[in-house]
Design a protein around this motif. Structure first.
Motif, short mmCIF file in Angstrom:
data_model
loop_
_atom_site.label_atom_id
_atom_site.label_comp_id
_atom_site.label_asym_id
_atom_site.label_seq_id
_atom_site.Cartn_x
_atom_site.Cartn_y
_atom_site.Cartn_z
N TYR A 191 -22.70 -1.26 16.51
CA TYR A 191 -21.82 -2.32 16.82
C TYR A 191 -20.87 -2.20 15.64
O TYR A 191 -19.66 -2.32 15.34
N LEU A 192 -21.71 -2.02 14.45
CA LEU A 192 -20.85 -2.03 13.09
C LEU A 192 -20.20 -0.90 13.03
O LEU A 192 -18.89 -0.79 12.62
N GLU A 193 -20.73 0.36 13.41
CA GLU A 193 -19.73 1.57 13.41
C GLU A 193 -18.58 1.41 14.40
O GLU A 193 -17.52 1.93 13.89
N SER A 194 -18.78 0.96 15.43
CA SER A 194 -17.59 0.53 16.16
C SER A 194 -16.44 -0.22 15.69
O SER A 194 -15.28 -0.09 15.57
N PHE A 195 -16.96 -1.47 14.84
CA PHE A 195 -16.10 -2.30 14.37
C PHE A 195 -15.12 -1.54 13.16
O PHE A 195 -14.05 -1.71 12.87
N ILE A 196 -15.86 -0.70 12.24
CA ILE A 196 -15.24 -0.07 11.35
C ILE A 196 -14.31 1.08 11.71
O ILE A 196 -13.04 1.30 11.28
N LYS A 197 -14.53 1.55 12.81
CA LYS A 197 -13.58 2.45 13.39
C LYS A 197 -12.41 1.75 14.03
O LYS A 197 -11.44 2.44 13.79
N CYS A 198 -12.44 0.72 14.51
CA CYS A 198 -11.58 -0.08 15.22
C CYS A 198 -10.51 -0.67 14.21
O CYS A 198 -9.29 -1.04 14.34
N VAL A 199 -11.07 -1.17 13.17
CA VAL A 199 -10.27 -1.96 12.26
C VAL A 199 -9.73 -0.93 11.06
O VAL A 199 -8.89 -1.34 10.44
N GLY A 200 -10.71 0.19 10.82
CA GLY A 200 -10.33 1.09 9.83
C GLY A 200 -10.99 0.87 8.46
O GLY A 200 -11.33 -0.38 8.15
N ILE A 201 -11.18 1.91 7.80
CA ILE A 201 -11.49 1.93 6.32
C ILE A 201 -10.68 1.04 5.43
O ILE A 201 -11.12 0.09 4.53
N TYR A 202 -9.20 1.12 5.86
CA TYR A 202 -8.33 0.30 5.22
C TYR A 202 -7.53 -0.50 6.21
O TYR A 202 -6.54 -0.07 6.92
N PRO A 203 -8.18 -1.69 6.88
CA PRO A 203 -7.65 -2.48 7.74
C PRO A 203 -6.33 -2.90 7.52
O PRO A 203 -5.56 -2.93 6.46
N VAL A 204 -5.68 -3.45 8.76
CA VAL A 204 -4.41 -4.06 8.56
C VAL A 204 -4.28 -5.19 7.53
O VAL A 204 -5.03 -6.04 7.46
N GLY A 205 -3.14 -4.82 6.65
CA GLY A 205 -3.02 -6.12 5.70
C GLY A 205 -3.31 -5.51 4.29
O GLY A 205 -3.25 -6.23 3.25
N CYS A 206 -4.02 -4.52 4.17
CA CYS A 206 -4.52 -3.95 2.91
C CYS A 206 -3.35 -3.52 2.06
O CYS A 206 -2.52 -2.95 2.57
N PHE A 207 -3.23 -3.95 0.69
CA PHE A 207 -2.07 -3.49 -0.15
C PHE A 207 -2.71 -2.31 -0.83
O PHE A 207 -3.71 -2.42 -1.47
N VAL A 208 -1.95 -1.10 -0.73
CA VAL A 208 -2.65 0.04 -1.33
C VAL A 208 -1.77 1.06 -2.20
O VAL A 208 -0.62 0.81 -2.17
N LYS A 209 -2.45 1.71 -3.03
CA LYS A 209 -1.71 2.58 -3.82
C LYS A 209 -1.87 3.93 -3.44
O LYS A 209 -3.05 4.45 -3.21
N LEU A 210 -0.90 4.70 -3.21
CA LEU A 210 -0.82 6.09 -2.71
C LEU A 210 -1.04 6.90 -3.80
O LEU A 210 -0.66 6.79 -5.20
N SER A 211 -1.32 8.43 -3.64
CA SER A 211 -1.49 9.38 -4.46
C SER A 211 -0.33 9.78 -5.32
O SER A 211 -0.36 10.39 -6.23
N ASP A 212 0.73 9.24 -4.77
CA ASP A 212 2.12 9.78 -5.46
C ASP A 212 2.63 8.54 -6.59
O ASP A 212 3.66 8.48 -6.78
N GLY A 213 1.76 7.45 -6.57
CA GLY A 213 2.12 6.27 -7.31
C GLY A 213 2.58 5.22 -6.72
O GLY A 213 2.99 4.06 -7.15
N ARG A 214 3.18 5.40 -5.38
CA ARG A 214 3.85 4.35 -4.86
C ARG A 214 2.88 3.48 -3.86
O ARG A 214 1.76 3.64 -3.84
N TYR A 215 3.56 2.31 -3.75
CA TYR A 215 2.64 0.96 -3.10
C TYR A 215 3.11 0.48 -1.73
O TYR A 215 4.38 0.70 -1.44
N GLY A 216 2.06 0.31 -0.88
CA GLY A 216 2.62 -0.14 0.54
C GLY A 216 1.43 -0.99 0.91
O GLY A 216 0.24 -1.22 0.39
N VAL A 217 1.64 -1.48 2.24
CA VAL A 217 0.89 -2.22 3.03
C VAL A 217 0.56 -1.54 4.26
O VAL A 217 1.46 -1.17 4.98
#
Length: 380
Positions: A290-316
């Motif tokens: 069940y946990l594996e299914s949850f992680i797959k469906c919401v993602g390692i980076y779920p919707v709403g994560c504020f992230v930094k990309l490898s080129d230095g830019r930022y996004g959601v």
């Protein structure tokens, strides 16, 4: 989890076990297998079998959505979320005034929200992270209901079952109405007596729901939503498959939303950090599949994560990609100097398919408080 569904509701990704009609059997090539194409569905329908058994634990129908884009769905999802929150208020007011719960009415109230999840689950998922209010007991239960519906949808559960799980999640904490708010919001460590009192809320809630003639499946889910896979939970210390199936779903979503919520005694975790904490508790707190299914469906980076990309830019993160959980869709809103730019949408999974050496990837998930950001304005 075996479930009987109508053959007219079959979808690609569902794992079909056998016929449920009792008279006509499925041929070997259509039984105990995952539906991989519309041809499989047509073949089953041609047999004039009314119902089949599916195994939701082996099903995965994420390819059937999104049907619309996040931007097309978010306004509808917001309205549906607010209406469902009003439903939560009605439920708690009914309990406080010793009224009678009306499950049929509540299912109608949350139906638009489940419709939204069917069209694009990322819109409703983002609201569980961003649409926070000071009414934690209400929003937490509603958020858990939304996440449970998303997980149930991913696992291939029927619409009727998803509605029932959602109602169970909405009612999971009604027992807290009989616990002092000061105790629930205490900042310091709980004494044994205080923890025991809080740990009684599943029993108190289920006892109340029994008096309201609520279906047994919902009552059991409410009583067992704090049970753990290894038997270390409460109130009965159930373990493994002895834990009701609805509770296995709800407990994961309950924990995730609690971790990503701001509380008086701790700060909220980023969605990405919460996923890591959940993963660390696989085989102890949660059913591993069940946990594996949850992680797959919401993602390692779920919707709403504020992230930094490898080129230095930022996004959601605006959408997750179940087949590539590390490569979601991102709305880039700041350049590498943290200056606002015209938004750019990038699908990291599609970019990775091109196998360029300069493909972007996420290098960091950042708490928005670090930059005093209100992410709502980037997603809504």
């Amino acid at each position: 989890m075996l479930e009987k569904i109508k053959t007219t509701n079959l979808q690609e990704g569902m794992y079909v076990v056998c016929s449920a009609s009792g008279f006509i059997s499925l041929p070997p090539e259509l039984s105990n297998k995952t539906i991989s194409s519309k041809t499989d569905i047509s073949s089953i329908l041609s047999l004039n079998i009314g119902e089949v058994l599916i195994d939701s634990e082996k099903s995965s129908i994420q390819e059937s959505f999104p049907q619309v884009t996040y931007s097309e769905e978010i306004l509808f999802a917001r309205e549906a979320y607010n209406n469902a929150l009003h439903c939560m208020q009605k439920i708690y007011k009914t309990i406080e005034t010793q009224g009678e719960l009306e499950l049929t009415e509540y299912k109608k109230d949350i139906s638009p929200l489940i419709d939204s999840i069917d069209r694009n689950n990322s819109a409703a998922a983002s609201l569980t992270v961003l649409a926070r209010t000071d009414r934690y007991l209400l929003t937490h239960s509603l958020n858990t209901a939304i996440l449970s519906a998303i997980l149930g949808r991913y696992m291939g559960l029927s619409r009727e079952v998803i509605e029932e799980i959602s109602i169970a999640a909405m009612l999971m904490n009604v027992g807290q109405l009989w616990i002092s708010p000061n105790l629930l919001q205490k900042k310091g460590k709980l004494s044994k007596e205080e923890f025991h009192e809080i740990a009684m809320h599943p029993r108190k809630g289920s006892k109340y729901l029994l008096s309201q003639h609520i279906p047994d499946s919902i009552v059991k889910s409410v009583q067992s939503h704090h049970e753990k896979y290894d038997g270390s939970g409460y109130p009965e210390g159930l373990s493994g498959n002895d834990i009701p199936k609805f509770s296995r779903i709800i407990s994961i979503c309950d924990s995730y939303d609690a971790m990503t919520s701001e509380r008086p005694y701790r700060e909220a975790l980023t969605p990405n950090a919460a996923i890591k904490h959940l993963y660390a508790m696989a085989n102890s707190a949660f059913h591993p599949r069940y946990l594996e299914s949850f992680i797959k469906c919401v993602g390692i980076y779920p919707v709403g994560c504020f992230v930094k990309l490898s080129d230095g830019r930022y996004g959601v993160v605006t959408n997750n990609t179940p087949k590539a959980p590390l490569l979601p869709q991102v709305k880039i809103v700041f350049n590498s100097r943290f200056r606002a730019i015209h938004p750019e949408f990038i699908d990291l999974s599609k970019q990775a398919e091109q196998a360029h050496k300069d493909n972007l990837e996420i290098v960091e998930c950042i708490h928005p408080k670090t930059f005093k950001l209100e992410l709502n304005r980037f997603l809504w």
